[in-house]
Design a protein around this motif. Structure first.
Motif, PDB file in Angstrom:
ATOM      1  N   LEU A  13      41.717  72.123  44.804  1.00  0.00           N
ATOM      2  CA  LEU A  13      41.986  73.644  44.810  1.00  0.00           C
ATOM      3  C   LEU A  13      42.759  73.993  46.333  1.00  0.00           C
ATOM      4  N   SER A  14      42.888  72.948  47.121  1.00  0.00           N
ATOM      5  CA  SER A  14      43.709  73.400  48.348  1.00  0.00           C
ATOM      6  C   SER A  14      45.152  73.151  48.050  1.00  0.00           C
ATOM      7  N   GLY A  15      45.491  72.402  47.091  1.00  0.00           N
ATOM      8  CA  GLY A  15      46.908  72.155  46.745  1.00  0.00           C
ATOM      9  C   GLY A  15      47.586  71.608  47.937  1.00  0.00           C
ATOM     10  N   ASP A  65      47.421  74.703  53.585  1.00  0.00           N
ATOM     11  CA  ASP A  65      46.398  74.851  54.551  1.00  0.00           C
ATOM     12  C   ASP A  65      45.614  76.043  54.603  1.00  0.00           C
ATOM     13  N   ILE A  66      44.431  75.770  53.630  1.00  0.00           N
ATOM     14  CA  ILE A  66      43.746  76.805  53.231  1.00  0.00           C
ATOM     15  C   ILE A  66      42.151  76.656  54.033  1.00  0.00           C
ATOM     16  N   PRO A  67      41.856  77.630  54.998  1.00  0.00           N
ATOM     17  CA  PRO A  67      40.736  77.193  55.549  1.00  0.00           C
ATOM     18  C   PRO A  67      39.443  77.697  55.093  1.00  0.00           C
ATOM     19  N   ALA A  68      39.419  78.442  54.152  1.00  0.00           N
ATOM     20  CA  ALA A  68      38.189  78.441  53.184  1.00  0.00           C
ATOM     21  C   ALA A  68      38.465  78.609  51.870  1.00  0.00           C
ATOM     22  N   ILE A  69      37.514  77.820  51.033  1.00  0.00           N
ATOM     23  CA  ILE A  69      37.762  77.692  49.527  1.00  0.00           C
ATOM     24  C   ILE A  69      36.361  77.575  49.080  1.00  0.00           C
ATOM     25  N   TYR A  70      36.002  78.339  48.262  1.00  0.00           N
ATOM     26  CA  TYR A  70      34.667  78.433  47.409  1.00  0.00           C
ATOM     27  C   TYR A  70      34.845  78.411  46.093  1.00  0.00           C
ATOM     28  N   CYS A  71      34.145  77.240  45.283  1.00  0.00           N
ATOM     29  CA  CYS A  71      34.477  77.248  43.790  1.00  0.00           C
ATOM     30  C   CYS A  71      33.371  77.014  42.900  1.00  0.00           C
ATOM     31  N   GLU A  72      33.259  77.982  42.103  1.00  0.00           N
ATOM     32  CA  GLU A  72      32.057  77.741  41.304  1.00  0.00           C
ATOM     33  C   GLU A  72      32.342  77.361  39.814  1.00  0.00           C
ATOM     34  N   PRO A 107      38.763  71.862  53.102  1.00  0.00           N
ATOM     35  CA  PRO A 107      37.372  72.455  52.863  1.00  0.00           C
ATOM     36  C   PRO A 107      36.609  71.959  51.639  1.00  0.00           C
ATOM     37  N   VAL A 108      37.458  71.272  50.640  1.00  0.00           N
ATOM     38  CA  VAL A 108      36.908  70.908  49.501  1.00  0.00           C
ATOM     39  C   VAL A 108      36.957  69.263  49.494  1.00  0.00           C
ATOM     40  N   ILE A 109      36.244  68.480  50.461  1.00  0.00           N
ATOM     41  CA  ILE A 109      36.083  67.102  50.355  1.00  0.00           C
ATOM     42  C   ILE A 109      37.457  66.273  50.926  1.00  0.00           C
ATOM     43  N   MET A 110      38.418  66.583  50.201  1.00  0.00           N
ATOM     44  CA  MET A 110      39.616  65.745  50.372  1.00  0.00           C
ATOM     45  C   MET A 110      40.130  65.729  51.889  1.00  0.00           C
ATOM     46  N   THR A 111      40.412  64.205  52.450  1.00  0.00           N
ATOM     47  CA  THR A 111      41.111  64.063  53.464  1.00  0.00           C
ATOM     48  C   THR A 111      42.553  63.481  52.955  1.00  0.00           C
ATOM     49  N   TYR A 112      43.550  64.624  52.959  1.00  0.00           N
ATOM     50  CA  TYR A 112      45.016  64.018  52.642  1.00  0.00           C
ATOM     51  C   TYR A 112      45.504  63.021  53.764  1.00  0.00           C
ATOM     52  N   ASP A 113      46.379  61.995  53.418  1.00  0.00           N
ATOM     53  CA  ASP A 113      46.527  60.903  54.527  1.00  0.00           C
ATOM     54  C   ASP A 113      47.737  61.087  54.831  1.00  0.00           C
ATOM     55  N   THR A 114      48.801  61.581  53.814  1.00  0.00           N
ATOM     56  CA  THR A 114      50.199  61.697  54.480  1.00  0.00           C
ATOM     57  C   THR A 114      50.954  62.382  53.428  1.00  0.00           C
ATOM     58  N   GLY A 115      51.885  63.039  53.877  1.00  0.00           N
ATOM     59  CA  GLY A 115      52.940  63.754  52.914  1.00  0.00           C
ATOM     60  C   GLY A 115      53.999  64.387  53.733  1.00  0.00           C
TER      61      GLY A 115
END
Ligand SMILES: Cc1cc2nc3c(=O)[nH]c(=O)nc-3n(C[C@H](O)[C@H](O)[C@H](O)COP(=O)(O)OP(=O)(O)OC[C@H]3O[C@@H](n4cnc5c(N)ncnc54)[C@H](O)[C@@H]3O)c2cc1C
Lengths: 787, 268
Positions: free
Chosen positions: A343-345, A348-355, A413-421
């Motif tokens: 969901l961060s697409g 650079d979104i500092p805060a995300i919350y998803c239910e 903020p939702v688990i992922m560590t984007y490595d490159t792009g």
């Protein structure tokens, strides 16, 4: 780059076979004494079964056996499983209702399996099925995703409010705080329409039992035959793992629907022993519509917070995901860990919350379908980003650019560590290819002809190459998600690669051979790819989630490294040099600084004849295996731009231009990759404009054939402009990211963003059929009347 | 599919005799409607009388002021016929819009009119061109032949042998395809004859193909798209399904009618 190495647009080796009708699919296999299975399916969406009288059917001509859920239970055969445990917010485990392969006491969707007839011919089996008398107590049904949790109908006793889980991800407090200080909040309500996968080859299963050896063989249409064997043996209990051979021969498409372990293959293996005959079932198209696991089916409300500088500062999402009547094999992972972490697409979104609330309904089970969770996430993010840009009066491309992540690695903020792009690079290239500069001119020209032109962006990211086993294990996966490979070098120097990946249309026989050709310096016709047979390949996790390149080929690369290392040892003996002086280059093992060298084939032969070294110093033979467990997901990303022209009189949307610029990392075969992009876009356009599974309130599938379920055709699509950018993936040895699902992920929001741009309002749902667009165009024309 | 007896006559007479003798018999033409329903076990005729070998049912003929098409003539043959293209180009264009190449190379005009699917194309051409449906027993005017969804004037065992289309001065067909099936969601056939204009609509009506007298009168006075301004077909007589509700269908009838008139008017 060699003619057949990495990066070469090699023609697909397998196509000769497929195009000339020489492919061998499950239904092409026939075993001596084979009988045919036909499943009696529930005509009701929800009913209690008071009784089943199979008597009249058993005496029909040609009938071998009529079996029901009672027989399964008596034989101690377990139910189908869901292999990913999700816990609710309150820590409670998901509510998995029983999922017998043949109904036990209740049916829960139209197409649910009631009984199986096994007969000499399929026609006889069908005739007999009509003679089975089932006494149903028809119950009210619930089909509506948004209403399921409130319904008085309860699909499973274990799941009050039809709720499988109430899950969440992200940081609620930080997100609330971001919204509290937002300058602007954009809100959107979205439905991600339910899709029927429709691979061209329907599912099939052929079970066989050999009483002499007490072994079973299952030929099945599977994307992951080893996982099928594991589930059938360890969980369902039809046969011990070492006594069950699963063969998935040529597989004609799957899109995810052939990952899962279904009732039919379970029954065919079990029944084969019971009736002591090979038992074959081949789905017809009608059954495929009813009982293949469907895809998508989300209802979402989402909000995006921006600050005074037009920067996204927060995202909150609430999704209700319809999982259908039963939990299919990986159903629970799709709207959770394959969804919310995306969901961060690209932003650079500092805060995300998803239910996410997952619900049961009286509909076919829903599971992974091309993209699996990522298309749903991308649809949320890209629709919302587009709408935000519009509300802020900003150019949608520049709004995206301002919010792109530019530093890597990047922790979302939702688990992922984007490595490159390099997201801006793809955007720039796409804007250029799409001639964005002159869009307004084209729009005016369309307007002169009475047409509405619109442009839509989709700046997608996805996660492929699932995934580090430890990571997925910590998230609830029941399996590890590595891949295995074995490279067998023959004495003649030809090579067989046994892989746990399994092509169902991707062209592995070509791309995998290209890797071998590249590494070993041998022509690709010296390489065979072996897959899809648990007796040949030791183990494998299979093909889905665009993982066969990033994970499957990495395993092969690792095994090839071992082959080369062993080859050096052999060469050292033969060339009477020290191992450290042997170099492998261009297919030759040579002694550094000399012209002494051996070809790859010579070394292979020497390894097998073993005349030049002692078997005590060095083991003869040349065969190496490897298991590769990735270090991260991979993150393919790109920008798609769709330009549409709408005829407001009829509501017909014509896609005039499509630009796709994707970063898939290192590309093995650009022709195959482009094909994947084309197919993916077609599928995404299908979702956006044409496809949608519709159940009526009683739970009957209204779109149960191609007469009513609209598949994309060539004429629905423009010629695609496909471009690439490349940032090699640092997380695997080949730099591959994966390309199999990108188009299907990117396309739907691009189309809908283009349509809403053309209409000037946001009120259109997928599929944007002519009727829907016409109605929306009416509204656009009469803004006063609509207020 | 249920078991059935299979007959393959070589003349209309033999086919008619077989139909008279056999119980619960069905004629088989292109099979593109009949066979799928049999495969789905929605139909189970005891015998099939295959008209495929009846040579006299095939072919296209131009005679004076009419084009006559044999019942077993395939859609692709009509689409590709130079005679049809020259005399009634709209009819060839209609045939070319039916289904896909497989369908056009199996499906027949006789099967299409006998079946009278409410979304089929030929019924619109028959009505608008004032065609005559010729059977082994009689000649039936199109106006009398189509009697509502899947219902025709044919008696049990009666065989369509030909469809005869008078050559109109100008004609055109505008079809809005059902995106999934490619049948007509709305199809409007407009034909200008010496003695007036006929407008026939398929796909839209809840009772099958129908004519629109109001449009015909207006176009009789002025054969131009504007003549249709303000004329609407009643919504409550339109079909409604997941692809198109009655309001949308009614709207499309207007749009397609105008487009058909425009195309017809533009012809020579
Ligand atoms: C995928 C698909 C798409 C299609 N799309 C279209 C479309 O866009 N537009 C359209 O108009 N049609 C369409 N059709 C229908 C097709 O074009 C045929 O017109 C239709 O199937 C009937 O013709 P047939 O020759 O196949 O008849 P059959 O299926 O063989 O017969 C149909 C019925 O007519 C009876 N019959 C046949 N011939 C005669 C005769 N000479 N005398 C008396 N009774 C007879 C049969 O007994 C049967 O009841 C489509 C069909 C398919 C399968």
């Amino acid at each position: 780059m060699t003619a057949t190495g990495i990066g070469a647009p090699v023609r697909r080796k397998e196509d000769q076979r497929f195009v000339t009708g020489q492919g061998r699919y499950v239904d092409d296999f026939n075993r001596p004494g084979q009988a045919f299975a036909y499943f009696l399916r529930s005509p009701h969406a929800h009913a209690a079964i008071r009784s089943i009288d199979t008597g009249p059917a058993t005496i029909m001509p040609g009938v071998v056996a009529v079996l029901t859920g009672d027989n399964l239970a008596a034989d101690g055969i377990g139910g189908l499983i869901c292999g990913w445990m999700i816990h609710s917010k309150d820590g409670s485990p998901m509510k998995a209702g029983p999922h017998p392969a043949l109904a036990q006491g209740k049916v829960r969707y139209v197409g649910d399996h009631v009984a199986v007839v096994i007969a000499e011919t399929l026609a006889q089996a069908k005739d007999a099925a009509e003679a089975i008398v089932v006494d149903y107590e028809v119950l009210p049904a619930i089909v509506d995703t948004a209403e399921a949790a409130k319904a008085s109908v309860q699909v499973h006793d274990v799941a009050p409010d039809n709720t499988v889980f109430n899950w969440h991800l992200g940081n609620r407090e930080e997100t609330e705080a971001a919204f509290a200080r937002a300058r602007h909040v954009t809100r959107i309500d979205l439905v991600n329409n339910r899709l029927v996968p429709n691979p061209i080859e329907p599912r099939a299963a052929l079970g066989e039992y050999d009483p002499g050896t007490d072994t079973y063989t299952l030929y099945t249409t599977s994307q992951n035959p080893h996982v099928a064997r594991l589930v059938l043996s360890a969980f369902i209990g039809v046969a011990p793992e070492h006594k069950l051979r699963v063969i998935a021969p040529d597989v004609g498409g799957g899109f995810g629907s052939k990952i899962f372990i279904y009732a039919e293959e379970t029954v065919c293996v079990w029944a084969a022993k019971k009736v002591r005959r090979p038992v074959k079932w081949t789905s017809d198209r009608s059954e495929a519509f009813l009982a293949d696991a469907h895809g998508r089916d989300h209802v979402t409300h989402a909000e995006m917070a921006t600050d005074e500088n037009g920067r996204i500062i927060g995202l909150r999402v609430h999704t209700t995901a319809n999982l259908g009547a039963y939990l299919s094999t990986f159903a629970s992972s799709v709207p959770t860990y394959l969804y919310a972490p995306l969901l961060s697409g690209q932003y650079d979104i500092p805060a995300i919350y998803c239910e996410v609330d997952a619900v049961y309904t009286n509909t076919a089970p829903v599971d992974a379908y091309r993209g699996a969770g990522r298309p749903e996430a991308t649809f949320v993010v890209e629709r919302l980003v587009e709408k935000t840009a519009r509300e802020l009066g900003q150019d949608p491309a520049e709004f995206r650019r301002r919010n792109y992540i530019t530093q890597f690695p990047h922790q979302t903020p939702v688990i992922m560590t984007y490595d490159t792009g390099d997201y801006a690079a793809s955007l720039d290239k796409a804007l250029d290819l799409a001639d964005y500069r002159n869009f307004q001119q084209r729009k005016q020209e369309s307007a002169r002809r009475g047409k509405l032109r619109g442009i839509g962006f989709s700046s997608y990211i996805e996660a492929c190459g699932i995934a580090p086993s430890q990571a997925v294990g910590s998230l609830g996966a029941g399996v590890g998600l590595w891949e295995s490979a074995e490279v067998r070098v023959n004495p003649t120097g030809s090579v067989e690669v046994l892989t746990g990946s399994h092509s169902h249309g991707q062209g592995h026989e070509t791309t995998f051979a290209q890797l071998v050709s590249d590494r070993l310096g041998i022509p690709i016709d010296q390489v065979s790819i072996v897959h899809g047979d648990t007796d040949k390949v030791q183990f494998g996790m299979g093909t889905y989630g665009s993982r066969s390149g990033a994970v499957g080929m990495s395993a092969i690369a690792k095994a090839l490294d071992k082959v080369i290392a062993k080859g050096k040892k052999v060469a050292a003996h033969v060339l009477e040099a020290s191992e450290g002086d042997i170099e492998f280059k261009d297919g030759k093992f040579g002694v550094a600084g000399t012209d002494k060298a051996l070809g790859f084939g010579e070394v292979a032969l020497q390894a097998y004849i073993a005349h030049k070294f002692s078997g005590q110093d060095l083991e003869p033979g040349l065969k190496e295996g490897a298991f590769y467990d990735p270090t991260n997901f991979t993150f393919p990303a790109g920008v798609h731009i769709c330009e549409v022209e709408i005829d407001p009189d009829t509501g017909v949307t014509r896609i005039d231009r499509w630009t796709a610029v994707d970063d898939f990392g290192v590309i093995i075969n650009p022709m195959i990759v482009e094909g994947q992009v084309h197919g993916g876009i077609a599928q995404g356009v299908g979702q956006a404009l044409l496809e949608g599974a519709v159940y009526d309130q009683g739970g009957q599938l209204v779109t149960a054939s191609f007469n009513d379920y609209c598949m994309p055709r060539a004429i629905d699509l423009p010629s695609f402009q496909v471009g690439m950018t490349v940032t090699p993936c640092p997380s695997n040895p080949l730099g591959i990211k994966g390309c199999g699902e990108a188009g299907a992920i990117a396309a739907p929001p691009a189309v809908i963003n283009a349509i809403t741009d053309a209409l000037g309002h946001e009120d259109i749902a997928m599929p944007a059929t002519p009727q829907a667009v016409w109605r929306a165009a009416q509204k656009a024309r009469m803004p006063m009347a609509a207020e | 599919m249920y078991a059935f007896d299979y007959h393959r006559p070589t003349s209309v007479k033999e086919a008619a005799n077989l139909a008279g003798q056999a119980e619960d018999a069905k004629f088989l033409a292109g099979g593109h409607t009949l066979l799928p329903t049999m495969k789905l076990r929605l139909a189970g005729p005891a015998s099939l009388i295959d008209l495929g070998q009846v040579a006299e049912l095939r072919g296209i003929e131009r005679s004076g002021d009419a084009i006559t098409v044999g019942a077993m003539t395939k859609h692709a043959e009509v689409a590709g016929s130079a005679d049809v293209r020259a005399a009634i180009p709209a009819l060839a264009e209609l045939a070319e819009l039916i289904g896909d190449p497989h369908v056009r190379n199996r499906g027949t005009i006789g099967g299409s009119v006998a079946n009278n699917d409410p979304a089929a194309d030929y019924p619109a051409a028959c009505l608008a061109l004032n065609a005559t449906i010729v059977t082994d027993k009689r000649r039936i005017a199109a106006d009398d032949f189509f009697q509502g969804i899947f219902t025709t004037a044919l008696d049990e065992g009666e065989i369509v042998t030909q469809v005869s289309f008078p050559i109109a001065a100008k004609a055109a067909y505008a079809k809005f395809r059902n995106p999934a099936s490619r049948y007509a969601l709305v199809g409007v056939f407009v034909a200008k004859h010496a003695d007036g204009v006929r407008v026939a609509v398929t796909g839209a009506g809840s009772n099958g193909v129908f004519r629109v007298p109001e449009m015909e009168e207006a176009l009789g006075r002025n054969f131009a798209p504007e003549a249709l301004d303000g004329i609407a077909v009643p919504e409550d007589e339109m079909n409604s399904d997941i692809h198109a509700d009655s309001a949308y269908r009614a709207h499309l009838v207007g749009v397609m009618a105008r487009r058909a008139v425009e195309a017809a008017a533009a012809r020579g």
